[in-house]
Scaffold this motif. Sequence first.
Motif, short mmCIF file in Angstrom:
data_model
loop_
_atom_site.label_atom_id
_atom_site.label_comp_id
_atom_site.label_asym_id
_atom_site.label_seq_id
_atom_site.Cartn_x
_atom_site.Cartn_y
_atom_site.Cartn_z
N VAL A 124 -74.19 9.12 -7.12
CA VAL A 124 -73.24 9.02 -8.24
C VAL A 124 -71.98 9.83 -7.94
CG1 VAL A 124 -72.86 9.51 -10.70
CG2 VAL A 124 -75.05 8.56 -9.93
N LEU A 125 -72.17 11.08 -7.52
CA LEU A 125 -71.03 11.94 -7.17
C LEU A 125 -70.24 11.34 -6.03
CD1 LEU A 125 -69.51 14.66 -7.46
CD2 LEU A 125 -71.11 15.62 -5.79
N ASN A 163 -60.16 15.09 -7.82
CA ASN A 163 -61.57 14.73 -8.00
C ASN A 163 -62.05 13.75 -6.93
OD1 ASN A 163 -62.21 16.31 -10.32
ND2 ASN A 163 -60.98 14.91 -11.53
N ALA A 164 -61.47 13.89 -5.73
CA ALA A 164 -61.86 13.05 -4.60
C ALA A 164 -62.38 13.91 -3.44
CB ALA A 164 -60.67 12.23 -4.13
N GLU A 215 -64.08 6.54 -5.38
CA GLU A 215 -63.21 5.73 -6.25
C GLU A 215 -61.99 6.50 -6.71
OE1 GLU A 215 -65.93 4.49 -9.31
OE2 GLU A 215 -66.97 3.07 -7.98
N ASN A 216 -62.12 7.82 -6.86
CA ASN A 216 -61.00 8.62 -7.38
C ASN A 216 -59.86 8.77 -6.38
OD1 ASN A 216 -62.24 9.06 -9.83
ND2 ASN A 216 -63.15 11.01 -9.24
N GLY A 217 -60.18 8.77 -5.07
CA GLY A 217 -59.15 9.02 -4.05
C GLY A 217 -57.99 8.05 -4.08
N ILE A 232 -62.22 7.69 1.21
CA ILE A 232 -63.25 8.47 1.90
C ILE A 232 -63.35 9.85 1.22
CG2 ILE A 232 -64.11 9.30 4.13
CD1 ILE A 232 -63.41 6.25 4.00
N PRO A 233 -64.52 10.22 0.72
CA PRO A 233 -64.66 11.56 0.14
C PRO A 233 -64.37 12.65 1.18
CG PRO A 233 -66.49 10.16 -0.52
CD PRO A 233 -65.74 9.42 0.55
N ILE A 234 -63.81 13.74 0.70
CA ILE A 234 -63.40 14.85 1.57
C ILE A 234 -64.23 16.08 1.25
CG2 ILE A 234 -61.50 16.49 2.02
CD1 ILE A 234 -59.56 14.12 1.44
N VAL A 235 -64.62 16.80 2.31
CA VAL A 235 -65.09 18.17 2.14
C VAL A 235 -64.04 19.06 2.81
CG1 VAL A 235 -66.83 19.89 2.77
CG2 VAL A 235 -67.54 17.65 1.93
N ALA A 236 -63.38 19.87 1.99
CA ALA A 236 -62.29 20.71 2.49
C ALA A 236 -62.69 22.17 2.39
CB ALA A 236 -61.03 20.46 1.67
N SER A 237 -62.41 22.91 3.46
CA SER A 237 -62.65 24.36 3.44
C SER A 237 -61.30 25.04 3.65
CB SER A 237 -63.66 24.75 4.52
OG SER A 237 -63.35 24.12 5.75
#
Length: 196
Positions: free
Chosen positions: A163-164, A138-139, A170-172, A120-125
Motif C-alpha cells: 500500500v505504501l 510523499n513520493a 503514484e504521488n511522484g 519510482i519511489p525514492i529512499v533518500a538519505s
Amino acid sequence: RVKNQSLIQKYGLKNKFIISYMGAHGISQNLGTILKVAKKLKTDEDIHFLFIGEGAEKDQLKKIAKEENINNVTFIDSQAKEMMPDFYCISDICLIPLKNIEIFKTFIPSKMFEIMACGIPIVASLEGESADILKESNAALVVEPDDSEAIKKALLELKNNEVLYRQLKENGPKFVEENYSRKKLAEKYLEIISNI
C-alpha cells in the motif's frame, strides 16, 4: 511503466527487486554506506543493487564489494542520458544518498524530479532543502545521511508494504506535474515578473 526486458536480461535481473543508484560515484555520495546496506541485505536473495555511473570512488567500491563478497551489487558504466528513463523504470526503488555535510543542505539533485516523474519511489538519505521537497512530495522515504541501518529499514518497509509502495509510486508523477513541470515553473516566473 513497463520494465525494459532487454536490460533485465542483459544484467541477469529476472525476478529481482531492483534498488538503483545512478550518478556520480564520488566522496559526496558516500556510496560506501549503500554497500554496507547491500551487505546487510545479502540474505534477501531477490534484492539486487545497481550502481550506475562513474567517479573517483568507483574502483574502491568495486574492490570492497569483491573483497567482502557483496554479490548482490552490479556496477554499470555511465549511460547516455536518453537511456536513463529505461534504467529508472527497471528499478523498484531509486536511492539518493548525500554525505552529512553542511553545504549539501542547500543542494538539490535534479535527478530526484526525473525519478519521481517516472513513478519510482525514492529512499533518500540527506538533509536540508532536498529532504523538505521529498517529504512534501510523499513520493519518498527520507532518512538521516550515512545511516546504513535506517536506509535498510526504509528499503524493506517499501518492499514489504504494498500500500505504501503504491502511494509513493503514484504521488511522484503527480507532485512533479503540479509543482515542477515547465508549464508550472513558467507560470510561477510570470507571476513573479508581473508582481515586480
